[in-house]
Design a protein around this motif. Structure first.
Motif, PDB file in Angstrom:
ATOM      1  N   THR A 184       1.823   9.677  -4.119  1.00 47.52           N
ATOM      2  CA  THR A 184       3.111  10.103  -3.582  1.00 47.52           C
ATOM      3  C   THR A 184       4.207   9.628  -4.532  1.00 47.52           C
ATOM      4  O   THR A 184       3.973   8.782  -5.400  1.00 47.52           O
ATOM      5  CB  THR A 184       3.371   9.500  -2.194  1.00 47.52           C
ATOM      6  OG1 THR A 184       3.503   8.065  -2.313  1.00 47.52           O
ATOM      7  CG2 THR A 184       2.236   9.829  -1.224  1.00 47.52           C
ATOM      8  N   ASP A 185       5.399  10.149  -4.353  1.00 45.35           N
ATOM      9  CA  ASP A 185       6.528   9.685  -5.163  1.00 45.35           C
ATOM     10  C   ASP A 185       6.779   8.201  -4.938  1.00 45.35           C
ATOM     11  O   ASP A 185       7.136   7.472  -5.877  1.00 45.35           O
ATOM     12  CB  ASP A 185       7.780  10.496  -4.832  1.00 45.35           C
ATOM     13  CG  ASP A 185       7.697  11.938  -5.314  1.00 45.35           C
ATOM     14  OD1 ASP A 185       6.880  12.215  -6.220  1.00 45.35           O
ATOM     15  OD2 ASP A 185       8.448  12.787  -4.798  1.00 45.35           O
ATOM     16  N   ASP A 186       6.614   7.739  -3.704  1.00 47.47           N
ATOM     17  CA  ASP A 186       6.814   6.318  -3.412  1.00 47.47           C
ATOM     18  C   ASP A 186       5.789   5.459  -4.140  1.00 47.47           C
ATOM     19  O   ASP A 186       6.130   4.423  -4.722  1.00 47.47           O
ATOM     20  CB  ASP A 186       6.707   6.072  -1.902  1.00 47.47           C
ATOM     21  CG  ASP A 186       7.904   6.614  -1.130  1.00 47.47           C
ATOM     22  OD1 ASP A 186       9.022   6.554  -1.654  1.00 47.47           O
ATOM     23  OD2 ASP A 186       7.707   7.095   0.001  1.00 47.47           O
ATOM     24  N   THR A 187       4.524   5.891  -4.116  1.00 45.34           N
ATOM     25  CA  THR A 187       3.485   5.121  -4.781  1.00 45.34           C
ATOM     26  C   THR A 187       3.722   5.063  -6.283  1.00 45.34           C
ATOM     27  O   THR A 187       3.539   4.024  -6.917  1.00 45.34           O
ATOM     28  CB  THR A 187       2.093   5.724  -4.497  1.00 45.34           C
ATOM     29  OG1 THR A 187       1.924   5.906  -3.098  1.00 45.34           O
ATOM     30  CG2 THR A 187       0.995   4.819  -5.017  1.00 45.34           C
TER      31      THR A 187
ATOM     32  N   ASP B  25       0.811  -1.219   0.000  1.00 44.11           N
ATOM     33  CA  ASP B  25       0.000   0.000   0.000  1.00 44.11           C
ATOM     34  C   ASP B  25       0.848   1.275   0.000  1.00 44.11           C
ATOM     35  O   ASP B  25       0.306   2.368   0.165  1.00 44.11           O
ATOM     36  CB  ASP B  25      -0.963   0.000   1.184  1.00 44.11           C
ATOM     37  CG  ASP B  25      -0.268  -0.022   2.542  1.00 44.11           C
ATOM     38  OD1 ASP B  25       0.942   0.242   2.614  1.00 44.11           O
ATOM     39  OD2 ASP B  25      -0.949  -0.306   3.559  1.00 44.11           O
ATOM     40  N   GLY B  26       2.157   1.142  -0.176  1.00 50.34           N
ATOM     41  CA  GLY B  26       3.035   2.315  -0.219  1.00 50.34           C
ATOM     42  C   GLY B  26       3.723   2.619   1.094  1.00 50.34           C
ATOM     43  O   GLY B  26       4.660   3.412   1.139  1.00 50.34           O
TER      44      GLY B  26
ATOM     45  N   GLU C 134      -7.565  10.804 -10.528  1.00 52.41           N
ATOM     46  CA  GLU C 134      -7.809  12.212 -10.862  1.00 52.41           C
ATOM     47  C   GLU C 134      -6.577  13.066 -10.593  1.00 52.41           C
ATOM     48  O   GLU C 134      -6.210  13.915 -11.416  1.00 52.41           O
ATOM     49  CB  GLU C 134      -8.997  12.739 -10.043  1.00 52.41           C
ATOM     50  CG  GLU C 134     -10.338  12.164 -10.459  1.00 52.41           C
ATOM     51  CD  GLU C 134     -11.463  12.599  -9.540  1.00 52.41           C
ATOM     52  OE1 GLU C 134     -12.614  12.669 -10.006  1.00 52.41           O
ATOM     53  OE2 GLU C 134     -11.198  12.853  -8.336  1.00 52.41           O
ATOM     54  N   GLU C 135      -5.950  12.852  -9.470  1.00 51.56           N
ATOM     55  CA  GLU C 135      -4.755  13.634  -9.133  1.00 51.56           C
ATOM     56  C   GLU C 135      -3.605  13.309 -10.069  1.00 51.56           C
ATOM     57  O   GLU C 135      -2.856  14.193 -10.486  1.00 51.56           O
ATOM     58  CB  GLU C 135      -4.355  13.365  -7.680  1.00 51.56           C
ATOM     59  CG  GLU C 135      -5.336  13.927  -6.658  1.00 51.56           C
ATOM     60  CD  GLU C 135      -4.911  13.632  -5.239  1.00 51.56           C
ATOM     61  OE1 GLU C 135      -3.866  12.970  -5.048  1.00 51.56           O
ATOM     62  OE2 GLU C 135      -5.628  14.062  -4.311  1.00 51.56           O
ATOM     63  N   PHE C 136      -3.461  12.034 -10.406  1.00 50.95           N
ATOM     64  CA  PHE C 136      -2.377  11.635 -11.298  1.00 50.95           C
ATOM     65  C   PHE C 136      -2.553  12.246 -12.688  1.00 50.95           C
ATOM     66  O   PHE C 136      -1.602  12.772 -13.278  1.00 50.95           O
ATOM     67  CB  PHE C 136      -2.316  10.111 -11.407  1.00 50.95           C
ATOM     68  CG  PHE C 136      -1.156   9.613 -12.215  1.00 50.95           C
ATOM     69  CD1 PHE C 136       0.042   9.288 -11.600  1.00 50.95           C
ATOM     70  CD2 PHE C 136      -1.256   9.467 -13.595  1.00 50.95           C
ATOM     71  CE1 PHE C 136       1.126   8.847 -12.352  1.00 50.95           C
ATOM     72  CE2 PHE C 136      -0.183   9.032 -14.343  1.00 50.95           C
ATOM     73  CZ  PHE C 136       1.012   8.721 -13.730  1.00 50.95           C
ATOM     74  N   ALA C 137      -3.762  12.160 -13.215  1.00 51.29           N
ATOM     75  CA  ALA C 137      -4.026  12.634 -14.584  1.00 51.29           C
ATOM     76  C   ALA C 137      -4.370  14.112 -14.644  1.00 51.29           C
ATOM     77  O   ALA C 137      -4.483  14.685 -15.728  1.00 51.29           O
ATOM     78  CB  ALA C 137      -5.164  11.819 -15.193  1.00 51.29           C
ATOM     79  N   ASN C 138      -4.545  14.721 -13.471  1.00 48.18           N
ATOM     80  CA  ASN C 138      -4.924  16.137 -13.393  1.00 48.18           C
ATOM     81  C   ASN C 138      -6.219  16.405 -14.159  1.00 48.18           C
ATOM     82  O   ASN C 138      -6.344  17.384 -14.889  1.00 48.18           O
ATOM     83  CB  ASN C 138      -3.799  17.039 -13.917  1.00 48.18           C
ATOM     84  CG  ASN C 138      -4.002  18.498 -13.530  1.00 48.18           C
ATOM     85  OD1 ASN C 138      -4.614  18.793 -12.501  1.00 48.18           O
ATOM     86  ND2 ASN C 138      -3.506  19.398 -14.347  1.00 48.18           N
ATOM     87  N   ARG C 139      -7.187  15.513 -13.951  1.00 48.74           N
ATOM     88  CA  ARG C 139      -8.500  15.667 -14.586  1.00 48.74           C
ATOM     89  C   ARG C 139      -9.560  15.000 -13.722  1.00 48.74           C
ATOM     90  O   ARG C 139      -9.362  13.882 -13.227  1.00 48.74           O
ATOM     91  CB  ARG C 139      -8.511  15.054 -15.983  1.00 48.74           C
ATOM     92  CG  ARG C 139      -9.865  15.170 -16.689  1.00 48.74           C
ATOM     93  CD  ARG C 139      -9.780  14.824 -18.134  1.00 48.74           C
ATOM     94  NE  ARG C 139     -11.091  14.821 -18.772  1.00 48.74           N
ATOM     95  CZ  ARG C 139     -11.295  14.630 -20.067  1.00 48.74           C
ATOM     96  NH1 ARG C 139     -10.260  14.437 -20.880  1.00 48.74           N
ATOM     97  NH2 ARG C 139     -12.508  14.644 -20.579  1.00 48.74           N
TER      98      ARG C 139
END
Length: 297
Positions: free
Chosen positions: A159-162, A132-133, A180-185
């Motif tokens: 996170t950078d680790d994830t 789970d990171g 959503e956070e990863f793709a910024n959408r």
């Protein structure tokens, strides 16, 4: 088959309430529920409960909460040799308000600085890995020592680790918020393009199988084509741990040779049953309940 789960352990205190509390008032409830928690830890508990040879790699403090967490794992037959007990580390604790009127939960977690590497980071054999990171250096060591293992990351926080660990696993099973956070959408489940866009961004980066969980709307992935695989409809009373339980069940079924479609279906059933009960670990159904669910409805 041997499963190894690397992740965060916390001790949950769940307060069931008929509605969300109002600030600056006093409330009294008839009961509360205490049990261990944490994403990969709840997954490990499920795997052990369902009869899989499961080792949990985590860290707790030398305190009551830590003792209870170890005891719970031992009661379901999990191997606890790799749970480290630190005298200078207070076990994480979570306080959860479970609103029984709509099934929502509000969580406040008290957590010390994370331990990046456990002492048990050496070679450990695994056929199936869930992370789970948490303890990222240990998770990375386990993944690299077992390149042929079926591996899953419960990607809840970006996170950078994830992001780094997600490149090392075979299945990235992430929350809608993570996607959503990863793709910024933002994702609109009624907008197929928004789902495809986020999926493609994740797949382009991680280069593995991606599943985006959409809570009560199901899960989005690509099998032959892009599709939302629906969950089953239930009356929720407490959604605490539902995502963790989905990930644990996903790991179980994909590790036992089920197709991706059937894996998501049965993981969804497992999670859906859990939200009809209060308390994360206490809500995990028996395996037979999940496998017979379709015949009973």
């Amino acid at each position: 088959m041997k499963a190894v789960c690397v992740g965060h352990s916390t001790y949950d205190t769940t307060l069931p309430m008929d509605s969300y509390p109002t600030e600056n008032l006093k409330y009294r409830i008839n009961n509360h529920i205490e049990c261990g928690g944490g994403p990969a830890s709840n997954g490990a508990y499920l795997l052990a409960k369902w009869g899989m040879d499961t080792t949990i790699m985590s860290a707790v403090g030398d305190d009551y909460y830590g003792q209870q967490i170890v005891k719970e794992f031992q009661e379901v037959g999990a191997v606890t040799d790799c749970i480290e007990i630190h005298t200078n580390h207070m076990t994480s604790s979570s306080y959860i308000i479970a609103n029984r009127s709509n099934g929502s939960r509000t969580i406040i977690t008290s957590k010390k600085d994370p331990i990046r590497r456990l002492n048990h980071s050496g070679d450990i054999h695994a056929d199936l890995i869930l992370i789970d990171g948490e303890h990222p250096e240990t998770a990375e060591a386990v993944l690299k020592a077992n390149p042929d293992a079926i591996s899953v990351i419960d990607a809840g926080r970006l996170t950078d680790d994830t992001k780094r660990l997600g490149k090392l696993v075979k299945y990235v099973v992430c929350s809608k918020t993570f996607a959503e956070e990863f793709a910024n959408r933002k994702i609109d489940v009624n907008d197929r393009d928004s789902l495809i866009y986020c999926y493609e961004k994740l797949h382009e980066y991680f280069q593995n199988t991606v599943v985006i969980t959409l809570e009560d709307k199901g899960s989005f992935t690509k099998i032959e084509d892009y599709e939302i695989l629906p969950t089953v409809k239930v009356q929720a009373v407490d959604s605490t741990g539902a995502g963790d339980i989905f990930h644990g069940a996903f790991t179980y079924f994909i590790g036992n040779g089920y197709s991706l479609r059937d894996t998501i279906h049965y993981a969804s059933i497992t999670s859906a049953i859990s939200v009809t009960r209060v308390g994360a670990r206490f809500s995990i159904p028996e395996l037979w309940e999940v496998l017979s669910y379709d015949e009973l409805i």
